[in-house]
Design a protein around this motif. Structure first.
Motif, mmCIF file in Angstrom:
data_model
loop_
_atom_site.group_PDB
_atom_site.id
_atom_site.type_symbol
_atom_site.label_atom_id
_atom_site.label_comp_id
_atom_site.label_asym_id
_atom_site.label_seq_id
_atom_site.Cartn_x
_atom_site.Cartn_y
_atom_site.Cartn_z
ATOM 1 N N SER A 146 0.826 -1.208 0.000
ATOM 2 C CA SER A 146 0.000 0.000 0.000
ATOM 3 C C SER A 146 0.861 1.258 0.000
ATOM 4 O O SER A 146 0.655 2.182 -0.797
ATOM 5 N N LEU A 147 1.855 1.287 0.898
ATOM 6 C CA LEU A 147 2.724 2.468 0.996
ATOM 7 C C LEU A 147 3.565 2.640 -0.260
ATOM 8 O O LEU A 147 3.702 3.757 -0.787
ATOM 9 N N PHE A 148 4.129 1.541 -0.745
ATOM 10 C CA PHE A 148 4.986 1.615 -1.922
ATOM 11 C C PHE A 148 4.200 2.056 -3.157
ATOM 12 O O PHE A 148 4.670 2.854 -3.961
ATOM 13 N N GLY A 149 2.969 1.539 -3.293
ATOM 14 C CA GLY A 149 2.142 1.914 -4.433
ATOM 15 C C GLY A 149 1.823 3.396 -4.448
ATOM 16 O O GLY A 149 1.949 4.064 -5.482
ATOM 17 N N LEU A 150 1.430 3.925 -3.303
ATOM 18 C CA LEU A 150 1.107 5.359 -3.234
ATOM 19 C C LEU A 150 2.365 6.200 -3.424
ATOM 20 O O LEU A 150 2.319 7.259 -4.067
ATOM 21 N N SER A 151 3.483 5.734 -2.889
ATOM 22 C CA SER A 151 4.744 6.465 -3.076
ATOM 23 C C SER A 151 5.108 6.550 -4.553
ATOM 24 O O SER A 151 5.552 7.596 -5.038
ATOM 25 N N LEU A 152 4.923 5.444 -5.282
ATOM 26 C CA LEU A 152 5.190 5.455 -6.716
ATOM 27 C C LEU A 152 4.295 6.456 -7.441
ATOM 28 O O LEU A 152 4.741 7.208 -8.308
ATOM 29 N N GLY A 153 3.000 6.449 -7.077
ATOM 30 C CA GLY A 153 2.063 7.385 -7.701
ATOM 31 C C GLY A 153 2.442 8.831 -7.433
ATOM 32 O O GLY A 153 2.398 9.678 -8.335
ATOM 33 N N ILE A 154 2.811 9.121 -6.195
ATOM 34 C CA ILE A 154 3.203 10.494 -5.831
ATOM 35 C C ILE A 154 4.500 10.880 -6.547
ATOM 36 O O ILE A 154 4.648 12.020 -7.018
ATOM 37 N N ALA A 167 -3.088 5.089 -8.012
ATOM 38 C CA ALA A 167 -2.380 4.802 -6.759
ATOM 39 C C ALA A 167 -3.264 5.080 -5.548
ATOM 40 O O ALA A 167 -3.264 4.319 -4.568
ATOM 41 N N CYS A 168 -4.027 6.177 -5.608
ATOM 42 C CA CYS A 168 -4.926 6.513 -4.493
ATOM 43 C C CYS A 168 -6.042 5.470 -4.361
ATOM 44 O O CYS A 168 -6.412 5.076 -3.243
ATOM 45 N N ILE A 169 -6.585 5.050 -5.497
ATOM 46 C CA ILE A 169 -7.621 4.012 -5.474
ATOM 47 C C ILE A 169 -7.061 2.721 -4.896
ATOM 48 O O ILE A 169 -7.693 2.056 -4.069
#
Length: 812
Positions: free
Chosen positions: A23-31, A314-316
């Motif tokens: 979860s954290l890695f996915g959002l970090s990639l999106g950001i 990423a947020c979804i």
């Protein structure tokens, strides 16, 4: 209380470390993706905004209305006396700068000769524009006739150090060398500046040269001068069309009358001056400035939309996984309610945990963006840096993002779990069945975006491959282009150079022309009226070997012949586009005179028609071209066709020949196919960025699907256990969990296909020469995404199916 919530959040983060990391890695990639592309967009849209007077600085242009079938057009080339006249005649003009764009010239120091770019500007340059000087006084840097300002980079190249004020260099201007004194050292122009000069001398000096005197006080002579004006604060002159029209009439009193005699019937002025804000220069694709390609706003918005799409995915994904993790916390919520926990407190707890995770992801995303910035700079051909002081917008966007994602990912699970009754929660397993429609919709939307990006990437790759491999009408391979710009006496130099190479076995042929081929190679236009038809061909001075060496095809007539004297006086060859513009056919063209071309009775005669070839990028239709050998032109580009294979021997031969005929001038050469391919650098960047974004979006969407599969497995633990007790095979368990998700992927693909087709078909309309969108692009993309989704879901399904049924039933 908040401290307690943070402690619990950290414990849950450790307890569910696998899902938490994803979860954290996915959002970090999106950001990180959004930050990098956002940084690029902010930089492109903020070009030239660093000038203190940016709001008052305008570039002067001339706009010409359409007439007799010709399109309306604009030009930024202005007459030399325009700037002083505007300051004298127009209220509101506080100052002006005439700027002669950088061109390559030769310089001599005590050690050696080098090639450098030199620009010329009025002494007011450093007063109007905010370029910083490391050494010297901006108010007087260009006051002296022979003053020259070097950038730090140029000073290091020429002298090996920057503290060189007072040093002397010899610079070739207007075909002769003159001494210049270094009056100041400027800091290197910022990356987001349209002015990318390395040596800047006084415009007052250029006025004294032979070229300068040709245009002095001449309103009809358009040497490549650019004129900038600084208006007084609050002036509305830029929007006062009548005042600008009256000003033009003062210096072009017969212009409108002449235009009407030639067939113009429009209202108002046929030509007018306009003022363009300096902040709009970089994104104005109509005019090229300083050989720096303009940034197409449409492309920037496409990239921003893609970045926003990846961030949304990423947020979804973050929200979906948050719901998945929350499914195991129902009993915790029940116990909290039994001991007095309120719904408000429970919601605050979830929001606090979500805020903590989002803060960690945002920090990781920005660090990841900084780490990936060198790669992104290479990909986007930029020189960006993450600077809080320069780009405060990035911090504002990140702060807003943290708040929104925290609410999205924390509010929905907290709302669901906090409303459960404690008795029901503690007696039985609570299923988050109400989350199905919401989470399914999110995952569907993810795959719509992902499929669209993948389809777009494939189509852009196809179009790019098409324009790079399509035969342009001449053989661009194995041609070395030697540049002889700003070298005096090239008419005598070229035959000597050709003679040196003529008998070398690795050299196939040699030709010359005044202009090159490819991006930023320049063109000469000669508009004239042919039987009341406006013809605006691109003029090329060529030698008799040009058409043969470059592999162009004559459709009718003959090539230039050195034995026919008139070929250097009146003979011309035209292309098909010009023949069509003149209303001729192949049977009629040869022998026709270009009535109106000279206006002195010595009219050119067409001796041949060459097949159209793409000398511009393939976004544009081939325009009329005119080839001749008139004696007033000089050969500045030498085209050397070499044998296929390793070019090392041919390059060595060229270097040796050049050293023999022009030892005082450094050799500069490049390959013709590279010159042509530079037209498509922006498409290369777009393809790479969209391709990476597509891969990233598929990865993030798969993470979201993984979270949803996790949630489904948790909710159906008892059902899976019972089915296994009754004899269900692993394949049946996989099918049970997978089929619903595959339906979502198929639905997403069905939505993505028409959207992708519409937007990519619209994008392709920018190209005069383009591919057809093939059906197999959609089929292969659909199959690939389906396989990826199946593998993702099957992993979780297999994991659930391998659990001991006794353990599953006991857990329930």
């Amino acid at each position: 209380m908040i401290k307690n919530y943070l402690k619990i959040a950290w414990r849950n983060l450790i307890k569910q470390s696998g899902l938490s990391f994803i979860s954290l890695f996915g959002l970090s990639l999106g950001i990180a993706c959004f930050s990098l592309i956002g940084l690029y967009a902010i930089n492109e849209f903020s070009f030239d905004s660093f000038h203190k007077n940016a709001k008052e600085i305008y570039r002067v242009y001339t706009w010409t209305e359409a007439m007799n079938g010709s399109d309306a057009s604009g030009s930024i080339l202005t007459p030399m006396p325009l700037g002083p006249a505007m300051k004298h005649d127009l209220p509101g003009v506080e100052n002006y700068v005439r700027y002669l764009q950088p061109y390559e010239t030769l310089i001599k120091t005590a050690n050696e000769g080098k090639r450098e770019n030199i620009a010329f500007a009025d002494p007011s340059f450093f007063s109007v524009f905010s370029f910083k000087l490391k050494y010297g006084n901006p108010a007087t840097a260009l006051n002296g006739l022979n003053d020259i300002v070097l950038t730090e980079a140029a000073a290091n190249r020429i002298f090996g150090k920057t503290d060189v004020v007072g040093k002397s260099i010899q610079v070739e201007v207007a075909d002769k060398f003159a001494p210049f004194i270094v009056s100041a050292i400027a800091e290197n122009p910022p990356a987001n500046s349209s002015f990318q000069f390395s040596m800047l001398s006084s415009f007052n000096y250029f006025e004294t040269t032979s070229f300068g005197k040709m245009s002095e006080n001449k309103w009809g002579y358009m040497y490549p001068y650019l004129t900038f004006v600084q208006l007084t604060p609050g002036s509305r002159l830029a929007y006062n069309d009548p005042a600008l029209a009256d000003f033009r009439k003062t210096y072009y009193p017969n212009e409108e009358k002449d235009a009407r005699n030639q067939g113009w019937h429009g209202r108002g002025a046929y030509r007018r001056f306009g003022l363009e804000p300096i902040s709009d220069i970089h994104t104005d694709t109509m005019f090229a400035f300083n050989k720096t390609p303009a940034a197409d706003p449409k492309t920037i918005w496409i990239l921003l939309s893609i970045a926003a799409g990846v961030l949304l995915i990423a947020c979804i994904n973050f929200t979906t996984l948050a719901i998945g993790r929350s499914a195991n916390r129902a009993k915790e919520i029940g116990i909290r309610k039994v001991i007095g926990g309120t719904r408000k407190a429970l919601m605050l707890q979830f929001l606090t945990e979500s805020f903590l995770l989002t803060i960690i992801s945002a920090t990781g995303g920005l660090l990841l963006a900084k780490l990936l910035l060198p790669v992104f700079n290479q990909l986007s051909d930029s020189n960006l840096s993450i600077s809080i002081t320069q780009l405060p917008q990035l911090i504002a966007l990140t702060t807003i993002l943290v708040l929104i994602v925290s609410l999205l990912s924390g509010f929905y699970p907290s709302l669901l779990l906090s409303r459960f009754k404690p008795v029901e929660v503690l007696k039985t397993k609570v299923r988050l069945g109400g989350a199905n429609f919401f989470t399914h919709s999110l995952v569907t939307f993810q795959f719509v975006l992902s499929a669209g990006l993948v389809i777009a990437t494939v189509i852009i790759m196809q179009q790019l491959h098409y324009v790079q491999t399509k035969y342009p009408g001449f053989n661009k391979q194995n041609v070395v282009v030697v540049e002889a710009l700003d070298i005096p006496g090239t008419k005598k130099l070229y035959p000597l150079f050709k003679h040196q190479l003529a008998r070398r076995p690795e050299i196939v042929g040699i030709a010359s022309a005044d202009n090159g081929l490819g991006e930023n190679e320049g063109m000469s236009n000669s508009g004239f009226t042919y039987h009341n038809k406006p013809i605006n061909p691109v003029d090329y001075f060529i030698d008799p070997d040009y058409i043969r060496v470059l592999g162009m095809r004559l459709l009718t007539g003959r090539d230039f012949d050195p034995a026919i004297a008139s070929d250097t006086i009146t003979s011309v060859i035209i292309n098909e586009a010009m023949m069509t513009a003149m209303g001729l056919t192949l049977n009629q063209a040869v022998g026709q005179k270009l009535t109106g071309y000279f206006g002195n009775g010595n009219e050119p005669v067409i001796i041949g028609v060459v097949k159209n070839f793409n000398y511009l990028d393939m976004k544009q239709q081939v325009q009329p071209q005119l080839f001749h050998q008139f004696p007033s032109y000089q050969p500045f580009h030498f085209f050397v066709r070499i044998n296929p294979g390793d070019p090392a021997k041919a390059i060595a031969a060229i270097q040796s020949a050049w050293k023999n005929v022009a030892p005082a001038y450094p050799l500069k050469y490049n390959f013709l196919d590279d010159d042509i391919d530079r037209f498509y650098k922006s498409e290369e960047r777009l393809r790479s960025i969209i391709g990476l974004a597509g891969c990233l979006s598929i990865f993030l969407a798969s993470l979201g699907l993984f979270g949803l599969a996790t949630l489904a497995a948790v909710n159906r633990t008892k059902e899976i256990g019972i089915r296994k007790v009754l004899g269900a095979k692993l394949s049946a368990i996989i099918s049970l969990i997978s089929k619903d998700f595959l339906k979502l992927v198929v639905l997403a693909f069905a939505i993505a296909v028409p959207l992708a087709w519409y937007f990519m078909n619209k994008w392709l309309q920018d190209y005069a020469y383009r591919i057809d969108i093939n059906w197999w692009v959609f089929v292969l993309t659909g199959m690939a995404i389906t396989v990826i989704a199946l593998i993702t879901v099957s992993f979780q399904a297999i994991k659930a199916g391998l659990v001991n049924p006794v353990k599953s039933l006991k857990a329930e």
